[in-house]
Design a protein around this motif. Structure first.
Motif, PDB file in Angstrom:
ATOM      1  N   THR A 103      -0.522   0.809  -6.082  1.00 22.88           N
ATOM      2  CA  THR A 103      -1.317   1.808  -6.442  1.00 22.88           C
ATOM      3  C   THR A 103      -0.423   3.184  -7.114  1.00 22.88           C
ATOM      4  O   THR A 103      -1.068   3.453  -8.029  1.00 22.88           O
ATOM      5  CB  THR A 103      -1.761   2.452  -5.178  1.00 22.88           C
ATOM      6  OG1 THR A 103      -2.593   1.329  -4.411  1.00 22.88           O
ATOM      7  CG2 THR A 103      -2.768   3.653  -5.160  1.00 22.88           C
ATOM      8  N   THR A 172      -5.986  10.651  -0.221  1.00 17.08           N
ATOM      9  CA  THR A 172      -6.700  10.130  -1.285  1.00 17.08           C
ATOM     10  C   THR A 172      -7.467  10.953  -2.308  1.00 17.08           C
ATOM     11  O   THR A 172      -7.223  11.184  -3.445  1.00 17.08           O
ATOM     12  CB  THR A 172      -7.887   9.142  -1.051  1.00 17.08           C
ATOM     13  OG1 THR A 172      -7.213   8.124  -0.016  1.00 17.08           O
ATOM     14  CG2 THR A 172      -8.642   8.396  -2.056  1.00 17.08           C
ATOM     15  N   LEU A 207      -1.655   9.361  -3.943  1.00 18.28           N
ATOM     16  CA  LEU A 207      -2.900   8.562  -4.077  1.00 18.28           C
ATOM     17  C   LEU A 207      -2.456   7.331  -3.476  1.00 18.28           C
ATOM     18  O   LEU A 207      -3.156   6.738  -2.441  1.00 18.28           O
ATOM     19  CB  LEU A 207      -3.260   8.139  -5.117  1.00 18.28           C
ATOM     20  CG  LEU A 207      -4.725   7.542  -5.689  1.00 18.28           C
ATOM     21  CD1 LEU A 207      -5.756   8.014  -4.706  1.00 18.28           C
ATOM     22  CD2 LEU A 207      -4.876   7.280  -6.753  1.00 18.28           C
ATOM     23  N   GLY A 210      -2.751   7.361   0.258  1.00 18.58           N
ATOM     24  CA  GLY A 210      -4.303   7.206   0.833  1.00 18.58           C
ATOM     25  C   GLY A 210      -4.594   6.001   0.813  1.00 18.58           C
ATOM     26  O   GLY A 210      -5.406   5.464   1.761  1.00 18.58           O
ATOM     27  N   ILE A 211      -4.397   5.161  -0.329  1.00 16.47           N
ATOM     28  CA  ILE A 211      -4.905   3.655  -0.248  1.00 16.47           C
ATOM     29  C   ILE A 211      -3.938   2.892   0.849  1.00 16.47           C
ATOM     30  O   ILE A 211      -4.641   2.308   1.628  1.00 16.47           O
ATOM     31  CB  ILE A 211      -4.450   3.287  -1.669  1.00 16.47           C
ATOM     32  CG1 ILE A 211      -5.388   3.902  -2.591  1.00 16.47           C
ATOM     33  CG2 ILE A 211      -4.883   1.745  -1.738  1.00 16.47           C
ATOM     34  CD1 ILE A 211      -6.661   3.711  -2.492  1.00 16.47           C
TER      35      ILE A 211
END
Length: 279
Positions: A103, A172, A207, A210-211
């Motif tokens: 990601t 996220t 991010l 978050g993922i």
């Protein structure tokens, strides 16, 4: 047979130490993971310890060192988790860290593409491009190879599930804002926001956390939560220290206070999770 089975199912003859090929992390795969590990160390320590140098290398102004250091803290968390991943014999403990790394690098490629299209790319941007393409290919291939590995049954305490829901949503949101609208976010909190490439890289790194959190919530097994918990502890522990130093240094923005508060909660929660092993 269901893919969510006990960890001792699905093993076949010829597996190392009784582990089936799909469940095993081979020496060759560990060697591949050394690539994002080196990238995480370089681009973690550089902005964390020498944000001005990084800004010069990237052709940036260096106006917002607090933001660059946060990006370094986020990136260093990946490096620590990947370093520990090299000690693993099984795939599942490494899986979610690999998803987070993929990601991060997909977001990095987006930031690089915009920098090139804007005509602001320096040599270090192209160096990061090569690294991100390599890491994306490595992580995607590992996930594809092990996609059918059986999953153990959930064993995570409810309080920790609630904490990771909160942290995953926050990471996220913060990561997406930093990646897609960095200038707007920077100016809201009184920062210059001129070095959008570095902001976007920090957003991509965040991010990934978050993922990672959402995939933790899908698995809910401590074998897959251990390394992400270490990764979160490193990132948030460093972020809390950076926020405190910024406030003590007279930072007028509210951002260090907000980040410091969230990071403290995440640090304590991650530490407790590690101490209690998800219970």
């Amino acid at each position: 047979m269901s893919t969510r089975t006990a960890s001792n199912t699905g093993r076949v003859s010829g597996g190392r130490a009784g582990v089936a090929p799909l469940e095993r992390l081979t020496p060759q795969e560990k060697l591949l993971l050394a690539v994002p590990l080196v990238g995480g160390l370089v681009f973690g320590f550089l902005p964390l310890l020498a944000p001005g140098l990084l800004a010069r290398l990237a052709g940036a102004t260096g106006n917002d060192p607090f933001i660059y250091r946060l990006a370094g803290a986020a990136t260093l968390g990946y490096a620590v988790a990947l370093l520990l991943a090299l000690r693993q014999e099984a795939w599942l403990p490494v899986r979610i860290v690999v998803i987070a790394t993929l990601t991060f690098n997909l977001g990095s490629l987006y930031a690089i593409a915009l920098a090139i299209l804007d005509g602001n790319a320096t040599w270090i941007v192209y160096a990061i491009l090569v690294a991100s393409i390599s890491i994306t290919a490595i992580t995607a291939s590992l996930l594809q190879r092990h996609r059918a590995a059986p999953q153990p049954a959930p064993d995570i305490a409810a309080w920790l599930v609630a904490l990771v829901w909160f942290l995953a949503i926050v990471a996220t949101l913060v990561g997406a804002l930093g990646l897609f609208v960095p200038t707007t976010v920077a100016r809201i909190f009184g920062y210059a926001g001129t070095d959008t490439f570095l902001y976007r890289q920090g957003g991509a790194a965040t991010l990934g956390y978050g993922i990672m959190g959402f995939y933790q919530l899908r698995s809910r097994t401590w074998s897959q939560w251990h390394l992400p918990s270490v990764m979160a502890l490193v990132f948030n522990g460093l972020s809390f220290i950076l926020a405190v130093l910024a406030l003590l240094g007279g930072e007028s923005s509210l951002l260090p206070l907000i980040i410091g508060s969230a990071a403290l909660a995440a640090t304590v929660g991650s530490f407790m999770a590690l101490q209690r092993q998800g219970r």
